[in-house]
Design a protein around this motif. Structure first.
Motif, PDB file in Angstrom:
ATOM      1  N   ASP A 525       0.875  -1.177   0.000  1.00  0.00           N
ATOM      2  CA  ASP A 525       0.000   0.000   0.000  1.00  0.00           C
ATOM      3  C   ASP A 525       0.905   1.216   0.000  1.00  0.00           C
ATOM      4  O   ASP A 525       1.526   1.545   1.012  1.00  0.00           O
ATOM      5  CB  ASP A 525      -0.906   0.002   1.233  1.00  0.00           C
ATOM      6  CG  ASP A 525      -1.885   1.173   1.225  1.00  0.00           C
ATOM      7  OD1 ASP A 525      -1.759   2.050   0.322  1.00  0.00           O
ATOM      8  OD2 ASP A 525      -2.758   1.219   2.104  1.00  0.00           O
ATOM      9  N   PHE A 526       0.987   1.874  -1.146  1.00  0.00           N
ATOM     10  CA  PHE A 526       1.947   2.975  -1.290  1.00  0.00           C
ATOM     11  C   PHE A 526       1.598   4.182  -0.432  1.00  0.00           C
ATOM     12  O   PHE A 526       2.420   5.094  -0.265  1.00  0.00           O
ATOM     13  CB  PHE A 526       2.044   3.393  -2.761  1.00  0.00           C
ATOM     14  CG  PHE A 526       2.636   2.322  -3.655  1.00  0.00           C
ATOM     15  CD1 PHE A 526       3.705   1.547  -3.227  1.00  0.00           C
ATOM     16  CD2 PHE A 526       2.104   2.073  -4.911  1.00  0.00           C
ATOM     17  CE1 PHE A 526       4.243   0.562  -4.039  1.00  0.00           C
ATOM     18  CE2 PHE A 526       2.638   1.092  -5.735  1.00  0.00           C
ATOM     19  CZ  PHE A 526       3.704   0.322  -5.295  1.00  0.00           C
ATOM     20  N   LYS A 527       0.362   4.213   0.133  1.00  0.00           N
ATOM     21  CA  LYS A 527      -0.041   5.349   0.966  1.00  0.00           C
ATOM     22  C   LYS A 527       0.281   5.119   2.444  1.00  0.00           C
ATOM     23  O   LYS A 527       0.137   6.023   3.254  1.00  0.00           O
ATOM     24  CB  LYS A 527      -1.544   5.599   0.810  1.00  0.00           C
ATOM     25  CG  LYS A 527      -1.932   6.034  -0.600  1.00  0.00           C
ATOM     26  CD  LYS A 527      -3.431   6.276  -0.694  1.00  0.00           C
ATOM     27  CE  LYS A 527      -3.814   6.714  -2.106  1.00  0.00           C
ATOM     28  NZ  LYS A 527      -5.279   6.932  -2.239  1.00  0.00           N
ATOM     29  N   ALA A 584      15.755  -3.095   2.393  1.00  0.00           N
ATOM     30  CA  ALA A 584      14.878  -2.223   1.612  1.00  0.00           C
ATOM     31  C   ALA A 584      14.042  -3.083   0.683  1.00  0.00           C
ATOM     32  O   ALA A 584      14.418  -4.203   0.316  1.00  0.00           O
ATOM     33  CB  ALA A 584      15.689  -1.207   0.823  1.00  0.00           C
ATOM     34  N   TYR A 585      12.890  -2.528   0.287  1.00  0.00           N
ATOM     35  CA  TYR A 585      12.001  -3.187  -0.666  1.00  0.00           C
ATOM     36  C   TYR A 585      11.838  -2.289  -1.884  1.00  0.00           C
ATOM     37  O   TYR A 585      11.824  -1.051  -1.773  1.00  0.00           O
ATOM     38  CB  TYR A 585      10.621  -3.441  -0.041  1.00  0.00           C
ATOM     39  CG  TYR A 585      10.622  -4.495   1.048  1.00  0.00           C
ATOM     40  CD1 TYR A 585      10.305  -5.815   0.762  1.00  0.00           C
ATOM     41  CD2 TYR A 585      10.919  -4.155   2.371  1.00  0.00           C
ATOM     42  CE1 TYR A 585      10.293  -6.785   1.768  1.00  0.00           C
ATOM     43  CE2 TYR A 585      10.914  -5.111   3.372  1.00  0.00           C
ATOM     44  CZ  TYR A 585      10.599  -6.425   3.064  1.00  0.00           C
ATOM     45  OH  TYR A 585      10.588  -7.373   4.057  1.00  0.00           O
ATOM     46  N   GLY A 586      11.707  -2.939  -3.051  1.00  0.00           N
ATOM     47  CA  GLY A 586      11.422  -2.217  -4.279  1.00  0.00           C
ATOM     48  C   GLY A 586      10.270  -2.877  -5.008  1.00  0.00           C
ATOM     49  O   GLY A 586      10.169  -4.111  -5.044  1.00  0.00           O
ATOM     50  N   VAL A 587       9.399  -2.051  -5.571  1.00  0.00           N
ATOM     51  CA  VAL A 587       8.256  -2.553  -6.336  1.00  0.00           C
ATOM     52  C   VAL A 587       8.321  -1.953  -7.726  1.00  0.00           C
ATOM     53  O   VAL A 587       8.372  -0.720  -7.885  1.00  0.00           O
ATOM     54  CB  VAL A 587       6.915  -2.190  -5.662  1.00  0.00           C
ATOM     55  CG1 VAL A 587       5.743  -2.652  -6.530  1.00  0.00           C
ATOM     56  CG2 VAL A 587       6.836  -2.815  -4.273  1.00  0.00           C
ATOM     57  N   GLY A 588       8.342  -2.826  -8.749  1.00  0.00           N
ATOM     58  CA  GLY A 588       8.373  -2.370 -10.127  1.00  0.00           C
ATOM     59  C   GLY A 588       7.238  -2.992 -10.912  1.00  0.00           C
ATOM     60  O   GLY A 588       7.106  -4.227 -10.945  1.00  0.00           O
TER      61      GLY A 588
END
Length: 667
Positions: A525-527, A584-588
Motif C-alpha cells: 500500500d503505497f499510501k 529495503a524493498y522495491g516494487v516495479g
C-alpha cells in the motif's frame, strides 16, 4: 682496413643464436685446449657489463677489484673472463698481473689470452714481446702472439705475422691468415689463398675470418664453398668467423645462404643474427643492390633483415622493387610490408603501396596492408579502409578497425562514424572483439548528435542475450550520448527503471533481515508508512561503540527512477543513512500488451528475494550477491516485481532486466 673498435663488435656473440653457433663449433672442434680458446674468443668479443660497444670505458672500482680477484680463481672460466675484461678495459694496473701470467706459461692458452690483453692495454710497448713469442714452442702461445701483433699493427708486426703463415701448426697458420688479412685486406689474398682453400675442421672459423677481411670475388667464392656442406657445425664455424667481416659484399652471399636453409633450420637464427650485427652503413649498399637485382631467391630474406634492421635507402629500393612486380609471392608481400611499416623507414611514404594490397587474394596480405596503413599516421584512412570493413575475413576487418583506431581523435568520416560503421554492426559473425574495436571508434570519433542513429544500430545487440556484447554496446552509447541518454540505453536493454522504494528496516551481521518478514511482505500500500528500527553505525559503515544505538523512524514509499546505463537501482543513494545493516524493498510494475514469455535477469550486490505477481522466483542468501536468470510468463496487463535486498556493508544496488526470448539480437 678495419679499426680496432670495428673489430670489437660483439656481432653474433651478443645473442642466443650466436651462442648456439659457438657451442656447435666447440663441439665440432673438440679438445680441452680448443674449447678454452673458443671460450676466450667469446669473452673477448663480449662487452663488459654496463659498457657500450666501441671505445673502452673506465670500469668502476668495485668491478675492477672483483675482476682482479678472479685472476686467482681456480676456475679457468672465471680466470679467462677476467683476463679478457681487463684487456677490454685497457686497465694499466693490470699489466703486472697479466705479465706474470704470460711469463708463467703454466697454462699456454691462458698465457696467450693474457698476451692479447696486454696488447690491448700497452700497444707497441709489447711489440717485441709478442714478436718473440710468435716463435714459442707452444702453438697456443704462437697463435695468441699473432693475434696480439694484429692488434698492435705496423710493419714489424706484419712481418712477424707473415712468418706464421708457414707455421707447422695448421690452426696457427689459419689464425695468422686471419690476422694478416685483417691488416692488409685485398693485398693479403695471394699469401693466404692457399691456406684457406681446404682448412682443417678446427681452423674453419679463422679461415672464414680471413676470407671476410680480404673482400675479393675469389674470397667470397671460397666462403660459398665452405658453406656448401651439410655439416651444421662446420657451417656454424664459418658464420662465426664472419662476425667481423669488412667486406659488405658478404651480405648478399649470406642472404642467399639464409634463403636456402630448410624450414626450421637451427642455422637460421645465427645467420640472421650475424647479418643484424653489421651496422647500417655496412648493410645499406648491399641491401639496395639485392632489392634492385630482383633476385626472388633472396628478396624475402633481405626483407626480413630490413624489418629487423630498418634502414631508409634499402627501404626505398624495396618499395620500388615491389611496385615493379605484378604478382610477387605472398611470402615476399608479407615480409616486405612488415619491413616498410617500421617507424625508422617512414611508413607514411608508402601509403599507395600499402593500399594496393588491400584487395590482395590472400587475406593475410590484406590484413597486413590494413595494419601498415594504420602505422602511417595518416588521418584520411576512412575511404581507403571502408572496403576492408566489409571483408569476408574477420582478421582483415579486425586489422582495419585497429588501423582506424590510430587515426587522431579529432577526425571523423564525412557521414559520421556511426553510419561509417554500419556494415560492421550488421555482420552476422560480429563477435566480442570486433564489436569492442568498432565501439571504441564510435566513442572516440563519434559526436553526441549521432546518438539516435547509434542507439538504433545497436538496439538488436542491446536486446539480445549475448552477455559480453550487450554491456559493451551500452557503455559505448553512454559515453557517446552522456548521462542525459542513459535511461534510453537502459530501456533498450530491457531494464525495469521505475520503482517504488521503501526502507530502511533492521538487518544485522548475520543477515537475519532476509528471513524477517517486514510489513511490505504482508501487502503493498503505497499510501501507508511504517515505523522501522535501524542501527546507527556511522556514515562509513564502521561500528562505533560510543555512537551505536538502535533507533526508530518513520519510513514511507518513494518514487525512484534509475538513470544508470546498466539499469542499477542505487539503494545507497536512495535510502536514508546509514545504508549499512539495512533492508529495503522495491516494487516495479510492468505492463504487457499481451501474455508472453520473457527471460528475467536479476542482479544484486547483496542477498535478495524476488517475487513476480506474488510468486517467489529467485532467492540469493550469500552476502556477495549474484546474478540469477530464469524464464517467466508475463500476463496481459499489469505485472508486479517485488524485490527485498539486505545490505550489511559496502555498495547496495540491484537491477531487473527483461528480454523477450529469441530476441533479434541473439548471436
Amino acid at each position: 682496413m678495419k679499426t680496432e673498435s670495428d673489430r670489437s663488435r660483439s656481432g653474433i656473440h651478443g645473442n642466443s643464436g650466436g651462442k648456439r653457433a659457438s657451442c656447435e663449433l666447440k663441439a665440432f672442434l673438440g679438445g680441452a685446449c680448443v674449447l678454452a680458446c673458443a671460450f676466450l674468443a667469446d669473452v673477448a668479443a663480449a662487452e663488459p657489463p654496463g659498457g657500450a660497444t666501441g671505445a673502452p670505458r673506465e670500469a668502476d672500482r668495485l668491478a675492477v677489484e672483483k675482476t682482479l680477484a678472479q685472476l686467482e680463481s681456480a676456475d679457468w672460466m672465471l680466470k679467462s673472463e677476467a683476463v679478457a675484461l681487463l684487456g677490454k678495459w685497457q686497465l694499466q694496473e693490470a699489466v703486472p698481473r697479466l705479465t706474470a701470467i704470460v711469463d708463467g706459461k703454466n697454462e699456454p692458452w691462458l698465457a696467450g689470452a693474457a698476451l692479447v690483453a696486454l696488447a690491448r692495454i700497452s700497444g707497441s710497448n709489447v711489440l717485441a714481446r709478442a714478436a718473440g713469442l710468435s716463435d714459442d714452442p707452444a702453438p697456443e702461445i704462437r697463435g695468441a702472439a699473432t693475434e696480439a701483433l694484429g692488434i698492435i699493427g705496423g710493419a714489424e708486426a706484419i712481418a712477424a705475422v707473415r712468418r706464421r703463415l708457414a707455421d707447422a701448426d695448421a690452426h696457427v697458420r689459419c689464425r695468422a691468415a686471419a690476422v694478416y688479412a685483417m691488416l692488409l685486406g685485398k693485398d693479403a689474398w695471394k699469401d693466404v689463398a692457399g691456406l684457406v682453400e681446404q682448412p682443417p675442421a678446427g681452423a674453419l672459423e679463422q679461415a672464414a675470418r680471413a676470407l671476410g677481411y680480404v673482400g675479393t670475388a675469389e674470397s667470397r667464392a671460397r666462403i660459398e664453398a665452405l658453406l656448401a656442406t651439410t655439416n651444421v657445425a662446420a657451417q656454424s664455424a664459418v658464420l662465426f668467423g664472419l662476425k667481423d667481416a669488412s667486406d659488405p659484399d658478404v651480405v648478399p652471399l649470406l642472404l642467399q645462404f639464409f634463403a636456402g636453409l630448410p624450414a626450421r633450420s637451427e642455422l637460421a637464427g645465427p645467420c640472421m643474427d650475424l647479418l643484424q650485427s653489421y651496422g647500417d652503413e655496412f648493410l645499406s649498399g648491399p641491401l639496395v643492390a639485392v632489392f634492385e637485382s630482383g633476385n626472388m631467391n633472396v628478396l624475402v630474406a633481405a626483407s626480413r633483415l630490413l624489418y629487423a634492421h630498418p634502414t631508409a635507402e634499402p627501404a626505398k629500393a624495396l618499395a620500388a622493387a615491389l611496385t615493379r612486380m605484378e604478382q610477387p609471392p605472398d611470402e615476399l608481400v608479407l615480409a616486405a610490408l612488415n619491413a616498410l611499416s617500421t617507424p625508422k623507414v617512414g611508413p607514411a611514404r608508402h601509403v599507395d603501396l600499402f593500399s594496393r594490397y588491400l584487395t590482395h587474394r590472400n587475406p593475410q596480405c590484406r590484413a597486413r596492408a590494413a595494419t601498415c596503413l594504420g602505422l602511417t599516421g595518416s588521418g584520411d584512412l576512412y575511404p581507403l579502409l571502408r572496403p576492408s570493413l566489409a571483408d569476408t575475413d574477420r582478421q582483415v576487418v579486425r586489422s582495419a578497425l585497429l588501423a582506424l583506431g590510430r587515426i587522431p581523435a579529432e577526425t571523423s568520416p564525412g557521414e559520421g562514424i556511426v553510419n561509417y560503421l554500419g556494415d560492421i554492426l550488421e555482420r552476422k559473425d560480429l563477435d566480442y572483439e570486433l564489436l569492442r574495436h568498432a565501439l571504441n571508434l564510435m566513442t572516440v570519433h563519434g559526436k553526441p548528435e549521432e546518438f539516435p542513429s547509434a542507439l538504433a544500430a545497436l538496439k538488436p545487440i542491446l536486446s539480445g542475450n549475448d552477455g559480453r556484447l550487450r554491456p559493451q554496446a551500452a557503455v559505448a552509447l553512454g559515453q557517446l550520448g552522456g548521462q542525459a541518454v542513459a535511461r534510453q540505453v537502459a530501456e533498450a536493454q530491457g531494464y525495469v527503471l521505475d520503482w517504488m522504494l521503501i526502507g530502511t528496516f533492521l538487518n544485522d551481521e548475520n543477515n537475519s533481515g532476509l528471513t524477517n518478514a517486514y510489513p511490505p511482505e504482508a501487502g503493498i500500500d503505497f499510501k501507508t508508512n511504517y515505523v522501522a528500527r535501524y542501527i546507527w553505525t556511522g556514515l562509513e559503515g564502521r561500528r562505533d561503540e560510543d555512537r551505536e544505538a538502535i533507533g526508530e523512524r518513520k519510513v514511507e514509499w518513494m518514487e525512484w527512477e534509475s538513470d544508470q546505463v546498466d539499469g542499477k537501482v542505487l539503494l545507497k543513494d536512495a535510502m536514508p543513512p546509514p545504508a549499512y545493516l539495512s533492508v529495503a524493498y522495491g516494487v516495479g510494475d510492468v505492463v504487457a500488451p499481451a501474455s508472453k514469455t520473457v527471460s528475467v535477469t536479476v542482479a544484486a550486490g547483496d542477498a535478495f528475494l524476488l517475487w513476480l505477481n506474488g510468486s517467489r522466483m529467485a532467492e540469493v542468501t550469500n552476502q556477495g550477491g549474484a546474478v540469477v536468470d530464469f524464464p517467466a510468463t508475463l500476463k496481459q496487463g499489469d505485472n508486479r516485481f517485488i524485490i527485498k535486498t539486505c545490505n550489511i556493508k559496502g555498495d547496495w544496488w540491484y537491477s531487473v532486466q527483461l528480454r523477450e526470448e529469441g530476441a533479434a539480437g541473439d548471436r
